[in-house]
Design a protein around this motif. Structure first.
Motif, short mmCIF file in Angstrom:
data_model
loop_
_atom_site.label_atom_id
_atom_site.label_comp_id
_atom_site.label_asym_id
_atom_site.label_seq_id
_atom_site.Cartn_x
_atom_site.Cartn_y
_atom_site.Cartn_z
N TYR A 1 0.92 -1.16 0.23
CA TYR A 1 -0.08 -0.02 0.03
C TYR A 1 0.87 1.24 0.04
CZ TYR A 1 -3.16 -3.42 1.77
OH TYR A 1 -4.07 -4.67 1.99
N LEU A 2 2.21 1.10 0.32
CA LEU A 2 2.95 2.32 0.59
C LEU A 2 4.34 2.21 0.14
CD1 LEU A 2 2.49 5.45 1.54
CD2 LEU A 2 3.38 4.43 3.69
N ASN A 3 4.65 2.48 -1.30
CA ASN A 3 5.96 2.21 -1.76
C ASN A 3 6.95 3.17 -1.19
OD1 ASN A 3 4.76 0.20 -3.35
ND2 ASN A 3 5.21 1.31 -5.33
N PHE A 4 8.11 2.81 -1.04
CA PHE A 4 9.13 3.90 -0.86
C PHE A 4 9.24 5.33 -1.56
CE2 PHE A 4 11.19 -0.03 0.86
CZ PHE A 4 11.38 0.29 2.14
N PRO A 5 9.21 6.44 -1.20
CA PRO A 5 9.40 7.31 -2.25
C PRO A 5 10.40 7.29 -3.38
CG PRO A 5 10.19 8.27 -0.21
CD PRO A 5 9.77 6.76 0.05
N PRO A 6 10.32 8.07 -4.46
CA PRO A 6 11.32 8.13 -5.57
C PRO A 6 12.56 8.47 -5.28
CG PRO A 6 9.66 9.95 -5.88
CD PRO A 6 9.13 9.05 -4.55
N ASP B 1 18.66 2.60 9.93
CA ASP B 1 17.91 3.74 10.80
C ASP B 1 16.87 4.16 10.09
OD1 ASP B 1 19.63 3.60 13.54
OD2 ASP B 1 21.03 3.87 12.17
N LYS B 2 17.15 4.54 8.78
CA LYS B 2 16.34 4.79 7.83
C LYS B 2 14.97 3.96 7.82
CE LYS B 2 16.00 7.24 3.46
NZ LYS B 2 15.67 8.83 3.75
N LEU B 3 15.43 2.80 7.51
CA LEU B 3 14.41 1.60 7.58
C LEU B 3 13.31 1.64 8.90
CD1 LEU B 3 12.96 -0.65 5.74
CD2 LEU B 3 14.55 -2.13 7.17
#
Length: 603
Positions: free
Chosen positions: A241-246, A255-257
Motif C-alpha cells: 500500500y505504501l511504496n518507498f518514495p522516488p 536507521d532509515k528503515l
C-alpha cells in the motif's frame, strides 16, 4: 491449425479457450493443454493451501476433484497494460527456449485473483502450444474486498451525530483496545513481518493488535550493528500500500528503515503496543480462541491486560532467537573486551588500533561486522567453518533482478507475479545458469577469495542465493566491500576448523592452533522459528506445529505463511519482498476462517 508464434495473443487465447472448456466439464484432452512435465503453482485458488501440481495427469486429477467451494471457474487474459499482454519471451536464462507469456485474470467461486501462463511448443506433438507453467493466486474474496481505492473509507459520517468521536478519539480507542474493542488477531513482533500482515488484515476489516518488547517500532533494525545497510534494493523491498518514495536510496540504511517503519505504522493506522511482552498463553480447543496475558509499559507505568484473540501470528523474525554456541568450552574464561552474538554487536570501540577482533561466521552479518572492524583499525580474522555463497551486489541485481525489480521495471504487483509464478523446483533449475553468469562476472573477486583460503559454494544444486535463502535462511554474502578486503589479506580467514575452546585472550581450534582475540563476535545465525515458539508458548505448541522453512513434497515452503498444525497459530517471516507478497495470502486465510469459508483441518 496452431496459431503462428508471431501472434502471441492468439496463441494464449486459443489455450485459454481449451482450459476453460475443461473447467466447465467439457470433454477436453489435458495432454493437449499441458506438457507431460508441466507445473501448476496455485496459491489458495484450488484449495486453502499452497500447491505446486506436477504433470498433466496430476493437474487433471486436481481439476476433477478439487474442493468445490474454491474451484477455479474461469481464466481470462489480462490486457490492462502492455506488460501484461501476451508476448514472446525467453523461458530460460540464455533464451534457447522461447515461449508465450500472458498475465491472467482468475475467477473462483469465492473470489478473484491473478495469474500467469507460460506456453511452449511441444516438438513431440506437432509443435502444439502447451502450458509449461501455470500460476494462479487468490487476491480477494467476493463481497469482502480490501478497503482501498474505490472502496476506501469516507473518513466522516455527514449529518447530525450527537456525541460522536472524531478521528483522533476513535484511533485512541482502537489503539488501546478500549471498551468493546477486542483484537481478533494478535501479532508478536513489529518488524516487517508484523507490520505487513497487520496492514493486510486491517484492509480486510479484521481487528488486529501488534505487540513488541522493544521501546519503539523499528528497533529490531535500529538496534543492530552500526554500519548495517540492506543488501536488497529498494525496487525489491516496497511494502504493501505504501511504496518507498522516488528519492529513496537504492540500499536502505538500518536507521532509515526503522524510521520508515514508524511512519508506515502511523500512516496505515496500525495498532502497536511497544514495551509489551506476552506473559502467559492458553488455547481453548473448544472455543477456538486464546487467553493471553500481556504486560505493557504505558505512560510510565506497568499494566497487565488479558486478551482473547482467535489467532496469534508469530512474526519475530525470519528465523528466531539468536543461535549462540554455548556448548563451546571456556566461554566464561574470556578476559577480553567483548564476547557477544552479532545481534548484540553495536559497533567497534573507539581508539583501538591494533586490537584483535575475531568474527565467527561468514554470512552477511559476519562480513559487515568484519569490514566495520577493519575500518576502525582492528586486526580482523573471520572464522569460516564451512563454505559460503558469495555474489557481488551489483551483478546480483543486474543478472537476477533486471527487468523485474529495477528502476525501469514493472509495477511492484506485476513484478511479484513474474517472480512468484515460477515454481521453486523450476526456479532452482533455471537459477543455475543465472548463478553461472554471476560467477563469470565475479570471477576476479571469487579467485581472490579462493586464493585467500575462503571456501565458496553455489547453493543447493548450484541454484544460487535465493535457493539457499529458502532452504536455510543464510549461508551467503551479498558483497558490498568485504570480499575485496579478504582477497587482499586485510581481513584474514581461518577456514575449516571448529573452535575447541575459548581462552582468556584467544581461541583454540580442533587442529590445535590458537588465535589471539581481544573481541569475539559470534555471527552464528538464528534458531528455527519453531524453537522461538517453544520459548514463548511452551512445548505443547512447539511439538504440535510443523517444521518451518525448507520445502514440502510439492516444493512449497513448509509451514511459513500457511497452516502450522496448531489451529489459531501462524508463523510469518521473511525479507521485505516475501512479507509483501505472502501477507495478502495469510490475511485471506484468516478472513476465510472468520467467515466460515475455510475449515482449519480441511485442505
Amino acid at each position: 491449425m496452431q496459431p503462428e508464434p508471431t501472434d502471441p495473443q492468439a496463441v494464449a487465447s486459443a489455450w485459454l479457450e481449451g482450459f476453460n472448456h475443461l473447467l466447465t466439464g467439457h470433454d477436453q484432452n489435458i495432454k493437449a493443454l499441458f506438457l507431460d512435465a508441466s507445473y501448476w503453482r496455485d496459491l489458495l485458488c484450488t484449495t486453502w493451501n499452497f500447491h505446486t501440481y506436477y504433470g498433466s495427469s496430476k493437474i487433471m486429477s486436481v481439476l476433477k476433484g478439487s474442493d468445490q467451494k474454491c474451484r477455479v471457474q474461469l481464466l481470462d487474459l489480462d490486457l490492462s497494460s502492455d506488460i501484461k499482454k501476451p508476448t514472446l519471451c525467453p523461458i530460460d536464462f540464455h533464451g534457447s527456449l522461447q515461449g508465450v507469456q500472458a498475465f491472467l485474470k482468475v475467477e473462483t467461486k469465492l473470489g478473484r485473483g491473478r495469474g500467469l501462463v507460460k506456453l511452449v511448443q511441444d516438438a513431440r506433438d506437432a509443435g502444439k502450444w502447451k502450458a509449461f507453467i501455470l500460476f494462479t493466486t487468490l487476491e480477494q474474496l467476493e463481497g469482502h474486498e480490501e478497503s482501498i481505492n474505490a472502496r476506501r473509507p469516507t473518513g466522516v459520517d455527514h449529518g447530525s451525530h450527537p456525541g460522536r468521536l472524531n478521528w483522533q478519539e476513535r484511533r485512541i480507542v482502537e489503539a488501546n483496545c478500549e471498551g468493546s474493542y477486542e483484537p481478533t488477531v494478535l501479532i508478536i513482533g513489529a518488524g516487517q513481518g508484523g507490520l505487513t500482515i497487520a496492514a493486510r488484515l486491517k484492509q480486510l476489516n479484521i481487528a488486529t493488535l501488534i505487540i513488541d518488547r522493544n521501546e519503539r517500532i523499528g528497533d529490531n533494525w535500529r538496534n543492530r550493528y552500526h554500519q548495517l545497510v540492506l543488501h536488497d534494493s529498494v525496487w525489491y523491498d516496497h511494502m504493501p500500500y505504501l511504496n518507498f518514495p522516488p528519492n529513496w536510496p537504492i540500499f536502505t540504511p538500518k536507521d532509515k528503515l526503522a524510521e520508515w517503519f514508524e511512519t508506515y505504522a502511523k500512516a496505515l493506522e496500525l495498532n502497536v503496543w511497544t514495551k509489551t511482552s506476552l506473559t502467559s498463553s492458553t488455547w481453548d480447543e473448544g472455543e477456538r480462541r486464546w487467553t493471553l496475558t500481556v504486560k505493557r509499559q504505558c505512560n510510565g507505568r506497568d499494566e497487565t491486560r488479558t486478551l482473547h484473540p482467535r489467532h496469534v501470528i508469530q512474526a519475530t523474525g525470519h528465523s528466531g532467537e539468536p543461535y549462540f554456541p554455548s556448548h563451546i568450552k571456556g566461554l566464561d574464561s574470556f578476559k577480553g573486551d567483548r564476547l557477544v552474538h552479532s545481534s548484540e554487536f553495536t559497533g567497534p570501540q573507539p581508539n583501538t588500533q591494533g586490537k584483535k577482533a575475531v568474527i565467527v561466521g561468514c554470512c552477511n552479518s559476519g562480513h559487515d561486522i568484519a569490514q566495520d572492524y577493519y575500518e576502525h583499525d582492528y586486526e580482523v580474522t573471520m572464522v569460516q567453518r564451512s563454505s559460503t555463497l558469495v555474489v557481488s551486489c551489483e551483478n546480483l541485481i543486474d543478472v537476477d533482478m533486471k527487468g523485474v525489480y529495477s528502476e525501469s521495471g514493472p509495477h511492484i504487483e506485476d513484478a511479484d507475479i513474474l517472480s512468484m509464478s515460477t515454481p521453486n523446483a523450476v526456479g532452482a533449475r533455471l537459477k543455475v545458469d543465472n548463478t553461472k553468469e554471476i560467477n563469470r562476472r565475479d570471477a576476479p573477486l571469487l579467485r581472490g577469495l579462493q586464493g585467500a583460503g575462503f571456501a565458496l559454494d553455489n547453493g543447493p544444486e548450484g541454484a544460487g542465493l535465493f535457493a539457499k535463502y529458502l532452504h536455510r535462511g543464510g549461508g551467503y554474502y551479498i558483497d558490498v566491500g568485504a570480499s575485496q578486503l579478504i582477497a587482499e589479506g586485510k581481513i584474514k580467514i581461518k577456514q575449516g576448523q571448529e573452535i575447541e575452546r575459548v581462552n582468556a585472550h584467544s581461541l583454540t581450534f580442533a587442529d590445535g592452533s590458537e588465535l589471539e582475540a581481544d573481541e569475539i563476535v559470534f555471527a552464528t545465525g538464528y534458531q528455527n522459528m519453531r524453537e522461538t515458539a517453544r520459548k514463548i508458548f511452551g512445548d505443547e505448541l512447539a511439538d504440535r506445529v510443523k517444521d518451518v522453512w525448507g520445502f514440502d513434497d510439492e516444493g512449497e515452503t513448509r509451514t511459513m505463511w500457511r497452516r502450522t498444525g496448531h489451529p489459531g497459530f501462524w508463523f510469518f517471516g521473511g525479507n521485505l519482498a516475501l512479507c509483501r507478497f505472502y501477507s495478502r495470502l495469510l490475511a485471506l486465510q484468516i478472513k476465510a476462517l472468520e467467515l466460515g469459508l475455510m475449515k482449519y483441518e480441511i485442505d
